[in-house]
Design an enzyme around this catalytic site. Structure first.
Site, PDB file in Angstrom:
ATOM      1  N   GLN A 250      -0.379   0.868   0.156  1.00  0.00           N
ATOM      2  CA  GLN A 250      -1.842   1.605   0.009  1.00  0.00           C
ATOM      3  C   GLN A 250      -1.820   2.916   0.965  1.00  0.00           C
ATOM      4  OE1 GLN A 250      -4.240  -1.802   1.492  1.00  0.00           O
ATOM      5  NE2 GLN A 250      -5.436  -0.031   2.315  1.00  0.00           N
TER       6      GLN A 250
ATOM      7  N   CYS B  73      -7.581  -1.010  -0.873  1.00  0.00           N
ATOM      8  CA  CYS B  73      -7.174  -2.375  -1.009  1.00  0.00           C
ATOM      9  C   CYS B  73      -7.729  -3.232  -1.951  1.00  0.00           C
ATOM     10  CB  CYS B  73      -7.482  -3.156   0.351  1.00  0.00           C
ATOM     11  SG  CYS B  73      -8.865  -3.292   0.812  1.00  0.00           S
TER      12      CYS B  73
ATOM     13  N   HIS C 279     -11.046  -6.253   4.062  1.00  0.00           N
ATOM     14  CA  HIS C 279      -9.598  -6.008   3.553  1.00  0.00           C
ATOM     15  C   HIS C 279      -9.624  -6.983   2.145  1.00  0.00           C
ATOM     16  CE1 HIS C 279      -5.541  -4.562   2.949  1.00  0.00           C
ATOM     17  NE2 HIS C 279      -4.961  -5.840   3.206  1.00  0.00           N
TER      18      HIS C 279
ATOM     19  N   ASN D 113       0.056  -8.798   0.694  1.00  0.00           N
ATOM     20  CA  ASN D 113      -0.400  -7.656   1.012  1.00  0.00           C
ATOM     21  C   ASN D 113      -0.127  -6.362   0.286  1.00  0.00           C
ATOM     22  OD1 ASN D 113      -2.098  -6.468   2.755  1.00  0.00           O
ATOM     23  ND2 ASN D 113      -1.211  -6.942   4.872  1.00  0.00           N
TER      24      ASN D 113
END
Length: 248
Positions: free
Chosen positions: A53, A59, A195, A215
């Site tokens: 990202q 996110c 997040h 992630n």
């Protein structure tokens, strides 16, 4: 402060000062597989490659799109399509692009509008907020049928049950994740949600049961873009906001 954080606008207040602890033996006694990993589930990979990202606070869009990709693959039995995170960033009006959002609200917008989520090839990732573009000839787009939000603090066994069906999107506190070099996170991770990530599996076979977490900080992060978080203590707020999705 990590450049990626403070970009999650959760759908409701999630902070809880109470401690939640479920003994590891409880999870090992569950009548479920000891390990589930959707990157290799029945010898099929239902997870697309790790994305990055960069400086975009998107996110929430990455997390939602990744789970929709996986759900389409599970539905069809074919490799997961690479769908457009950028379309969600630009077009999902319940959110604020690279300034923040929430994975459940992204899923809800796709469900409410019945907008087919197009491919990354047709709507490439730029990691910036831009005007929403209309994609013509979008017959290969994926339509969201439903989305569900659950707060499962103290009931992480339910997350494991969900993971036997599909990956899930979750909101987390990633304040300390810049320091992650590997292994299983077991301490020093709070619940100030900032997040969003995707859980693609778990392992309850060892002394420390853990989630397999994808992630969106590139493959140089952690274990080739992944990290492991202990199950049973709401570490990093991982049970605060769990989003599941079905597709048409």
């Amino acid at each position: 402060m990590n450049q990626y954080l403070s970009d999650l606008k959760v759908s409701r207040k999630t902070k809880d000062e109470n401690q939640h602890h479920t003994p590891s033996n409880f999870f090992r006694r569950l009548d479920i597989p000891k390990r589930v990993d959707w990157r290799n589930f029945s010898n099929i990979n239902f997870v697309t490659p790790v994305k990055n990202q960069k400086k975009c606070g998107g996110c929430w869009a990455f997390s939602a799109t990744e789970t929709i990709e996986s759900m389409k693959a599970i539905q069809t039995g074919l490799p997961p399509p690479r769908l457009s995170v950028q379309e969600v960033i630009d077009c999902a009006t319940y959110n604020d692009g690279c300034s923040g959002g929430d994975p459940y609200r992204a899923v809800k917008w796709l469900k409410d509008t019945q907008s087919p989520l197009t491919t990354e090839k047709k709507y490439p990732l730029t990691d910036t907020s831009d005007s929403c573009r209309i994609i013509v000839n979008n017959s290969d787009g994926v339509i969201v049928k439903s989305g569900n939000f659950q707060r499962l603090v103290g009931r992480e066994d339910k997350i494991l049950l969900l993971l036997n069906t599909s990956p899930v999107s979750v909101a987390v506190d990633a304040t300390t994740w810049n320091n992650y070099l590997g292994g299983i996170i077991q301490y020093h991770c709070e619940t100030h949600i900032n997040h969003a990530v995707q859980i693609v599996g778990y392992d309850i076979s060892g002394d420390v049961p853990y989630y397999i977490v994808r992630n969106s900080w590139g493959t140089d992060y952690g274990h080739k873009g992944y990290l492991y978080i202990k199950i049973g203590e709401n570490l990093c707020g991982i049970a605060e906001e769990v989003t599941t999705v079905t597709v048409q």
